[in-house]
Scaffold this motif. Structure first.
Motif, PDB file in Angstrom:
ATOM      1  N   GLY A  32       0.809  -1.213   0.000  1.00 60.19           N
ATOM      2  CA  GLY A  32       0.000   0.000   0.000  1.00 60.19           C
ATOM      3  C   GLY A  32       0.843   1.263   0.000  1.00 60.19           C
ATOM      4  N   GLN A  33       1.949   1.245   0.749  1.00 59.74           N
ATOM      5  CA  GLN A  33       2.816   2.424   0.791  1.00 59.74           C
ATOM      6  C   GLN A  33       3.455   2.691  -0.570  1.00 59.74           C
ATOM      7  OE1 GLN A  33       2.825   4.388   3.248  1.00 59.74           O
ATOM      8  NE2 GLN A  33       2.195   3.200   5.023  1.00 59.74           N
ATOM      9  N   ILE A  34       3.714   1.630  -1.329  1.00 58.37           N
ATOM     10  CA  ILE A  34       4.270   1.805  -2.681  1.00 58.37           C
ATOM     11  C   ILE A  34       3.180   2.244  -3.653  1.00 58.37           C
ATOM     12  CG2 ILE A  34       5.362   0.595  -4.615  1.00 58.37           C
ATOM     13  CD1 ILE A  34       6.799  -1.160  -2.531  1.00 58.37           C
ATOM     14  N   VAL A  35       1.983   1.663  -3.515  1.00 60.10           N
ATOM     15  CA  VAL A  35       0.874   2.028  -4.402  1.00 60.10           C
ATOM     16  C   VAL A  35       0.524   3.498  -4.266  1.00 60.10           C
ATOM     17  CG1 VAL A  35      -1.609   1.715  -4.803  1.00 60.10           C
ATOM     18  CG2 VAL A  35      -0.110  -0.283  -4.586  1.00 60.10           C
ATOM     19  N   ILE A  36       0.539   4.005  -3.036  1.00 61.15           N
ATOM     20  CA  ILE A  36       0.125   5.397  -2.844  1.00 61.15           C
ATOM     21  C   ILE A  36       1.146   6.369  -3.429  1.00 61.15           C
ATOM     22  CG2 ILE A  36       1.155   5.937  -0.590  1.00 61.15           C
ATOM     23  CD1 ILE A  36      -1.635   7.134   0.123  1.00 61.15           C
ATOM     24  N   VAL A  37       2.390   5.929  -3.600  1.00 58.02           N
ATOM     25  CA  VAL A  37       3.351   6.754  -4.327  1.00 58.02           C
ATOM     26  C   VAL A  37       2.881   6.920  -5.772  1.00 58.02           C
ATOM     27  CG1 VAL A  37       5.709   6.861  -5.226  1.00 58.02           C
ATOM     28  CG2 VAL A  37       5.313   6.166  -2.860  1.00 58.02           C
ATOM     29  N   GLY A  38       2.360   5.827  -6.355  1.00 60.16           N
ATOM     30  CA  GLY A  38       1.846   5.897  -7.716  1.00 60.16           C
ATOM     31  C   GLY A  38       0.604   6.758  -7.827  1.00 60.16           C
ATOM     32  N   THR A  39      -0.342   6.620  -6.896  1.00 59.37           N
ATOM     33  CA  THR A  39      -1.564   7.427  -6.967  1.00 59.37           C
ATOM     34  C   THR A  39      -1.257   8.893  -6.657  1.00 59.37           C
ATOM     35  OG1 THR A  39      -2.143   6.956  -4.641  1.00 59.37           O
ATOM     36  CG2 THR A  39      -3.010   5.476  -6.331  1.00 59.37           C
ATOM     37  N   GLY A  40      -0.343   9.121  -5.710  1.00 57.70           N
ATOM     38  CA  GLY A  40       0.069  10.495  -5.443  1.00 57.70           C
ATOM     39  C   GLY A  40       0.793  11.102  -6.627  1.00 57.70           C
ATOM     40  N   GLY A  41       1.591  10.280  -7.307  1.00 62.50           N
ATOM     41  CA  GLY A  41       2.262  10.745  -8.514  1.00 62.50           C
ATOM     42  C   GLY A  41       1.265  11.118  -9.595  1.00 62.50           C
ATOM     43  N   ALA A  42       0.188  10.335  -9.716  1.00 65.73           N
ATOM     44  CA  ALA A  42      -0.846  10.656 -10.706  1.00 65.73           C
ATOM     45  C   ALA A  42      -1.491  12.002 -10.397  1.00 65.73           C
ATOM     46  CB  ALA A  42      -1.897   9.547 -10.724  1.00 65.73           C
ATOM     47  N   VAL A  43      -1.693  12.284  -9.123  1.00 64.07           N
ATOM     48  CA  VAL A  43      -2.248  13.582  -8.734  1.00 64.07           C
ATOM     49  C   VAL A  43      -1.329  14.710  -9.183  1.00 64.07           C
ATOM     50  CG1 VAL A  43      -2.833  15.061  -6.780  1.00 64.07           C
ATOM     51  CG2 VAL A  43      -3.559  12.675  -6.783  1.00 64.07           C
ATOM     52  N   ARG A  44      -0.056  14.536  -8.902  1.00 57.91           N
ATOM     53  CA  ARG A  44       0.902  15.592  -9.239  1.00 57.91           C
ATOM     54  C   ARG A  44       1.085  15.741 -10.744  1.00 57.91           C
ATOM     55  NH1 ARG A  44       6.991  16.164  -6.626  1.00 57.91           N
ATOM     56  NH2 ARG A  44       7.514  18.147  -7.634  1.00 57.91           N
ATOM     57  N   ILE A 139       6.176  21.976   0.412  1.00 61.06           N
ATOM     58  CA  ILE A 139       5.237  21.019   1.014  1.00 61.06           C
ATOM     59  C   ILE A 139       5.013  19.839   0.075  1.00 61.06           C
ATOM     60  CG2 ILE A 139       2.969  20.731   2.046  1.00 61.06           C
ATOM     61  CD1 ILE A 139       4.789  22.605   3.563  1.00 61.06           C
ATOM     62  N   VAL A 140       4.891  20.114  -1.226  1.00 57.48           N
ATOM     63  CA  VAL A 140       4.735  19.026  -2.201  1.00 57.48           C
ATOM     64  C   VAL A 140       5.931  18.081  -2.144  1.00 57.48           C
ATOM     65  CG1 VAL A 140       4.580  18.475  -4.655  1.00 57.48           C
ATOM     66  CG2 VAL A 140       3.260  20.384  -3.735  1.00 57.48           C
ATOM     67  N   ALA A 141       7.149  18.663  -2.082  1.00 54.24           N
ATOM     68  CA  ALA A 141       8.356  17.841  -2.026  1.00 54.24           C
ATOM     69  C   ALA A 141       8.402  17.005  -0.752  1.00 54.24           C
ATOM     70  CB  ALA A 141       9.594  18.737  -2.117  1.00 54.24           C
ATOM     71  N   SER A 142       8.055  17.630   0.377  1.00 50.40           N
ATOM     72  CA  SER A 142       8.093  16.888   1.641  1.00 50.40           C
ATOM     73  C   SER A 142       7.069  15.760   1.649  1.00 50.40           C
ATOM     74  CB  SER A 142       7.841  17.839   2.818  1.00 50.40           C
ATOM     75  OG  SER A 142       6.513  18.345   2.795  1.00 50.40           O
ATOM     76  N   HIS A 143       5.945  15.964   0.976  1.00 48.18           N
ATOM     77  CA  HIS A 143       4.899  14.942   0.916  1.00 48.18           C
ATOM     78  C   HIS A 143       5.441  13.664   0.277  1.00 48.18           C
ATOM     79  CE1 HIS A 143       0.833  13.817   1.507  1.00 48.18           C
ATOM     80  NE2 HIS A 143       0.416  13.917   0.248  1.00 48.18           N
ATOM     81  N   LEU A 144       6.194  13.804  -0.810  1.00 47.51           N
ATOM     82  CA  LEU A 144       6.761  12.631  -1.475  1.00 47.51           C
ATOM     83  C   LEU A 144       7.880  12.011  -0.653  1.00 47.51           C
ATOM     84  CD1 LEU A 144       7.010  10.715  -3.861  1.00 47.51           C
ATOM     85  CD2 LEU A 144       8.442  12.414  -5.010  1.00 47.51           C
ATOM     86  N   LEU A 145       8.733  12.827  -0.070  1.00 52.44           N
ATOM     87  CA  LEU A 145       9.852  12.292   0.709  1.00 52.44           C
ATOM     88  C   LEU A 145       9.362  11.544   1.949  1.00 52.44           C
ATOM     89  CD1 LEU A 145      12.415  15.224   0.410  1.00 52.44           C
ATOM     90  CD2 LEU A 145      12.491  12.993  -0.729  1.00 52.44           C
ATOM     91  N   ILE A 146       8.276  12.034   2.555  1.00 57.22           N
ATOM     92  CA  ILE A 146       7.706  11.309   3.700  1.00 57.22           C
ATOM     93  C   ILE A 146       7.193   9.946   3.235  1.00 57.22           C
ATOM     94  CG2 ILE A 146       5.845  11.279   5.412  1.00 57.22           C
ATOM     95  CD1 ILE A 146       6.097  14.338   5.541  1.00 57.22           C
ATOM     96  N   SER A 147       6.604   9.894   2.039  1.00 66.61           N
ATOM     97  CA  SER A 147       6.151   8.608   1.500  1.00 66.61           C
ATOM     98  C   SER A 147       7.319   7.645   1.342  1.00 66.61           C
ATOM     99  CB  SER A 147       5.462   8.810   0.145  1.00 66.61           C
ATOM    100  OG  SER A 147       4.137   9.258   0.304  1.00 66.61           O
ATOM    101  N   MET A 148       8.445   8.148   0.848  1.00 70.96           N
ATOM    102  CA  MET A 148       9.615   7.288   0.692  1.00 70.96           C
ATOM    103  C   MET A 148      10.121   6.801   2.050  1.00 70.96           C
ATOM    104  SD  MET A 148      10.007   6.892  -2.486  1.00 70.96           S
ATOM    105  CE  MET A 148       9.519   7.654  -4.036  1.00 70.96           C
TER     106      MET A 148
END
Length: 318
Positions: A32-44, A139-148
């Motif tokens: 799920g943590q990997i999938v949400i990187v993909g869905t979050g990427g789609a948003v961006r 904030i956008v950058a931190s959102h992705l880095l927290i996901s990683m």
């Protein structure tokens, strides 16, 4: 005859479920943590970060987007990502219940079981702040880095779940361990530069602004590429030392898989750069970054063994 007062208490419902469900739960959390990187990427990548104009509601007075004549795809992409976040909260609760309440494991492992739930809740707040500050680039950058970071923690939880709590025994020498620390540091550098590269390019997250970081995207991409090549060099050095040391098969397999993911990431990165950064490839690159992060953590965990405490010191109380 044994007195009734000396009988062990009946196992709780969680104790009965734990042997069967803890492993699927921690794996589901990692996926799920990997999938949400993909869905979050789609948003961006589709500029859907403001598809829902507020948070936690999608629109004032409405939690879900509504169809109407002027409806675009953006609200549904953003709401889909929020839905995945909600599912991750549910999985995080299950992981926390199964791991944190496991009195047979050491405290450090049990506290690790709370990290996915806490992390997803933090991400939900950061995501809300991202909307409220109109996609501020930091904030956008931190959102992705927290996901990683959550991917890394979730992978470490998987590693710790399948091993015991005895003191770890390294399968490699000090030089190899030192190189692994260098590899971990380079992972952070590569991820950070990747975030800056995306933010400096046309897929920064805002369909009205061509970039969010006022930097030359090609210059940043070259620096990012140099960091990736340094990562590859250090990884190959670690793999060579692992092979020469005769470390058991799981470590070798994990290392080769990590090398394959890294080379695949490099290939996708170059192809996307020279084909005009198509959204599908950029999002694949984001998911690949999450897989690379998980691979580094898994590889590090495979370079040691950690048995059950009872196997080392049978009289030691946990």
């Amino acid at each position: 005859m044994t007195s009734p007062t000396t009988l062990d208490p009946a196992p709780s419902l969680l104790d009965r479920w734990r042997p069967r469900w803890v492993w699927p739960a921690v794996l589901a959390n990692l996926v799920g943590q990997i999938v949400i990187v993909g869905t979050g990427g789609a948003v961006r990548l589709t500029g859907s970060g403001l598809g829902c104009s507020t948070w936690p509601q999608c629109e004032p007075g409405e939690f879900t987007p509504r169809f109407h004549d002027a409806t675009s795809i953006h609200p549904f992409i953003e709401f889909g990502n929020r839905t995945v976040s909600g599912l991750l909260v549910a999985v995080g609760v299950v992981v926390a219940l199964l791991v944190f309440t496991d009195r047979s494991r050491v405290r450090s492992y049990r506290w690790l079981g709370l990290a996915p739930l806490v992390g997803v809740l933090v991400q939900a707040v950061v995501g809300g702040i991202t909307v409220l500050v109109d996609l501020h680039p930091a904030i956008v950058a931190s959102h992705l880095l927290i996901s990683m970071a959550l991917v890394a923690v979730s992978m470490w939880l998987v590693v710790r779940t399948r091993e015991g709590d005895a003191p770890p025994v390294s399968l490699v020498d000090g030089t190899t361990r030192g190189l692994m620390w260098v590899l971990a540091a380079l992972t952070v550098v590569v991820l950070g530069l990747g975030v800056v590269t995306t933010g400096a390019g046309p897929h920064s997250g805002d369909d009205e602004i061509g970039y969010r970081f006022a930097l030359d995207p090609y210059t940043v991409a070259r620096v990012h590429s140099a960091a990736v090549w340094a990562f590859v060099v250090v990884l190959v050095a670690v793999l060579v030392r692992v092979l020469r040391a005769g470390v058991p098969g799981r470590a070798r397999t994990t290392g080769w898989v990590l090398l394959g993911v890294t080379l695949g990431q490099g290939l996708v990165g170059y192809v996307q750069l020279f084909t005009g950064l198509p959204i599908a490839l950029v999002n694949l690159h984001l998911v690949g970054a999450a897989l690379l992060t998980a691979g580094v953590v898994s590889f590090a965990g495979s370079l040691r063994v950690r048995g059950d405490v009872s196997e080392v010191t049978p009289t030691l109380a946990v």
